[in-house]
Scaffold this motif. Structure first.
Motif, PDB file in Angstrom:
ATOM      1  N   ILE A  35       4.417  -2.002 -30.702  1.00  9.82           N
ATOM      2  CA  ILE A  35       3.606  -2.974 -29.996  1.00  9.82           C
ATOM      3  C   ILE A  35       3.259  -3.804 -30.419  1.00  9.82           C
ATOM      4  N   GLY A  36       3.517  -5.391 -30.513  1.00  3.89           N
ATOM      5  CA  GLY A  36       2.594  -6.298 -31.290  1.00  3.89           C
ATOM      6  C   GLY A  36       2.033  -7.909 -31.161  1.00  3.89           C
ATOM      7  N   PHE A  37       2.121  -8.250 -32.004  1.00  2.00           N
ATOM      8  CA  PHE A  37       1.927 -10.262 -31.188  1.00  2.00           C
ATOM      9  C   PHE A  37       3.281 -10.920 -31.786  1.00  2.00           C
ATOM     10  N   ARG A  38       4.190 -11.600 -30.226  1.00  2.00           N
ATOM     11  CA  ARG A  38       5.353 -11.637 -30.809  1.00  2.00           C
ATOM     12  C   ARG A  38       5.367 -13.504 -30.961  1.00  2.00           C
ATOM     13  N   GLU A  39       5.367 -13.873 -32.524  1.00  2.00           N
ATOM     14  CA  GLU A  39       5.846 -14.960 -32.967  1.00  2.00           C
ATOM     15  C   GLU A  39       6.225 -16.455 -31.606  1.00  2.00           C
ATOM     16  N   PRO A  40       5.289 -17.076 -31.655  1.00  2.00           N
ATOM     17  CA  PRO A  40       6.721 -17.944 -30.273  1.00  2.00           C
ATOM     18  C   PRO A  40       8.191 -18.271 -31.548  1.00  2.00           C
ATOM     19  N   GLY A  41       7.746 -18.859 -32.609  1.00  2.00           N
ATOM     20  CA  GLY A  41       8.638 -20.135 -33.154  1.00  2.00           C
ATOM     21  C   GLY A  41       9.507 -19.237 -33.435  1.00  2.00           C
ATOM     22  N   THR A  42       9.918 -17.881 -33.920  1.00  2.00           N
ATOM     23  CA  THR A  42      10.804 -17.176 -34.842  1.00  2.00           C
ATOM     24  C   THR A  42      10.912 -15.862 -34.257  1.00  2.00           C
ATOM     25  N   GLY A  43      10.121 -15.868 -33.335  1.00  2.00           N
ATOM     26  CA  GLY A  43      10.191 -14.350 -32.771  1.00  2.00           C
ATOM     27  C   GLY A  43      10.191 -13.307 -33.416  1.00  2.00           C
ATOM     28  N   LYS A  44       9.428 -13.595 -34.687  1.00  2.00           N
ATOM     29  CA  LYS A  44       9.371 -12.222 -35.448  1.00  2.00           C
ATOM     30  C   LYS A  44       7.651 -11.220 -34.828  1.00  2.00           C
ATOM     31  N   LEU A  45       7.718 -10.169 -34.410  1.00  2.00           N
ATOM     32  CA  LEU A  45       6.362  -9.045 -34.144  1.00  2.00           C
ATOM     33  C   LEU A  45       5.578  -8.861 -35.482  1.00  2.00           C
ATOM     34  N   LEU A  46       4.315  -9.688 -35.156  1.00  2.00           N
ATOM     35  CA  LEU A  46       3.639  -9.054 -35.822  1.00  2.00           C
ATOM     36  C   LEU A  46       2.181  -7.893 -35.402  1.00  2.00           C
ATOM     37  N   GLN A  47       1.907  -7.820 -36.565  1.00  2.00           N
ATOM     38  CA  GLN A  47       0.469  -6.685 -36.273  1.00  2.00           C
ATOM     39  C   GLN A  47       1.143  -4.866 -36.063  1.00  2.00           C
ATOM     40  N   ALA A  48       2.075  -4.985 -36.024  1.00  2.00           N
ATOM     41  CA  ALA A  48       3.109  -3.808 -35.142  1.00  2.00           C
ATOM     42  C   ALA A  48       2.601  -2.478 -35.332  1.00  2.00           C
ATOM     43  N   VAL A  49       2.252  -2.156 -34.429  1.00  2.00           N
ATOM     44  CA  VAL A  49       2.218  -0.367 -34.371  1.00  2.00           C
ATOM     45  C   VAL A  49       3.136   0.104 -33.174  1.00  2.00           C
ATOM     46  N   ALA A  50       3.318   1.125 -33.652  1.00  2.00           N
ATOM     47  CA  ALA A  50       3.851   2.445 -33.008  1.00  2.00           C
ATOM     48  C   ALA A  50       3.248   2.828 -31.769  1.00  2.00           C
ATOM     49  N   VAL A  51       3.575   3.350 -30.837  1.00  2.00           N
ATOM     50  CA  VAL A  51       3.925   3.572 -29.546  1.00  2.00           C
ATOM     51  C   VAL A  51       4.773   3.943 -29.119  1.00  2.00           C
ATOM     52  N   ARG A  52       3.864   5.647 -28.376  1.00  2.00           N
ATOM     53  CA  ARG A  52       4.622   6.938 -27.820  1.00  2.00           C
ATOM     54  C   ARG A  52       4.741   7.222 -26.468  1.00  2.00           C
ATOM     55  N   SER A  53       3.522   6.308 -26.169  1.00  2.00           N
ATOM     56  CA  SER A  53       3.514   6.778 -24.593  1.00  2.00           C
ATOM     57  C   SER A  53       2.051   5.755 -24.381  1.00  2.00           C
ATOM     58  N   PHE A  54       2.099   5.827 -22.245  1.00  2.00           N
ATOM     59  CA  PHE A  54       1.834   4.152 -21.527  1.00  2.00           C
ATOM     60  C   PHE A  54       0.187   3.913 -22.206  1.00  2.00           C
ATOM     61  N   GLU A  55      -0.482   5.214 -22.039  1.00  2.00           N
ATOM     62  CA  GLU A  55      -2.042   5.219 -22.841  1.00  2.00           C
ATOM     63  C   GLU A  55      -2.152   4.180 -24.200  1.00  2.00           C
TER      64      GLU A  55
END
Length: 74
Positions: A35-55
């Motif tokens: 999960i992270g922030f998607r950059e509108p121009g490039t579609g790149k995922l910034l500050q991505a963190v691996a997640v395993r659950s909804f929590e």
């Protein structure tokens, strides 16, 4: 002695990005979700963190000071 519990400081999202720019990606091969922030121009995922659950997704939202999404019904 009494110890004060320190509140965690909120993280700052990338410049110009907000709650509406949060996105998740899942790997086809391994099934790992990030999960992270998607950059509108490039579609790149910034500050991505691996997640395993909804929590953990809710924790990501809260760490930036946003309200977590409601759990979706299947």
């Amino acid at each position: 002695m009494f110890w004060k519990r320190c509140a965690r400081p909120r993280l700052t999202p990338p410049q110009g990005l907000g709650e509406k720019d949060i996105a998740t990606e899942s790997s086809i091969c391994t099934g790992e979700t990030v999960i992270g922030f998607r950059e509108p121009g490039t579609g790149k995922l910034l500050q991505a963190v691996a997640v395993r659950s909804f929590e953990e997704i809710c924790d990501f939202y809260r760490s930036y000071g946003f309200d977590p999404p409601a759990r979706q019904q299947r």
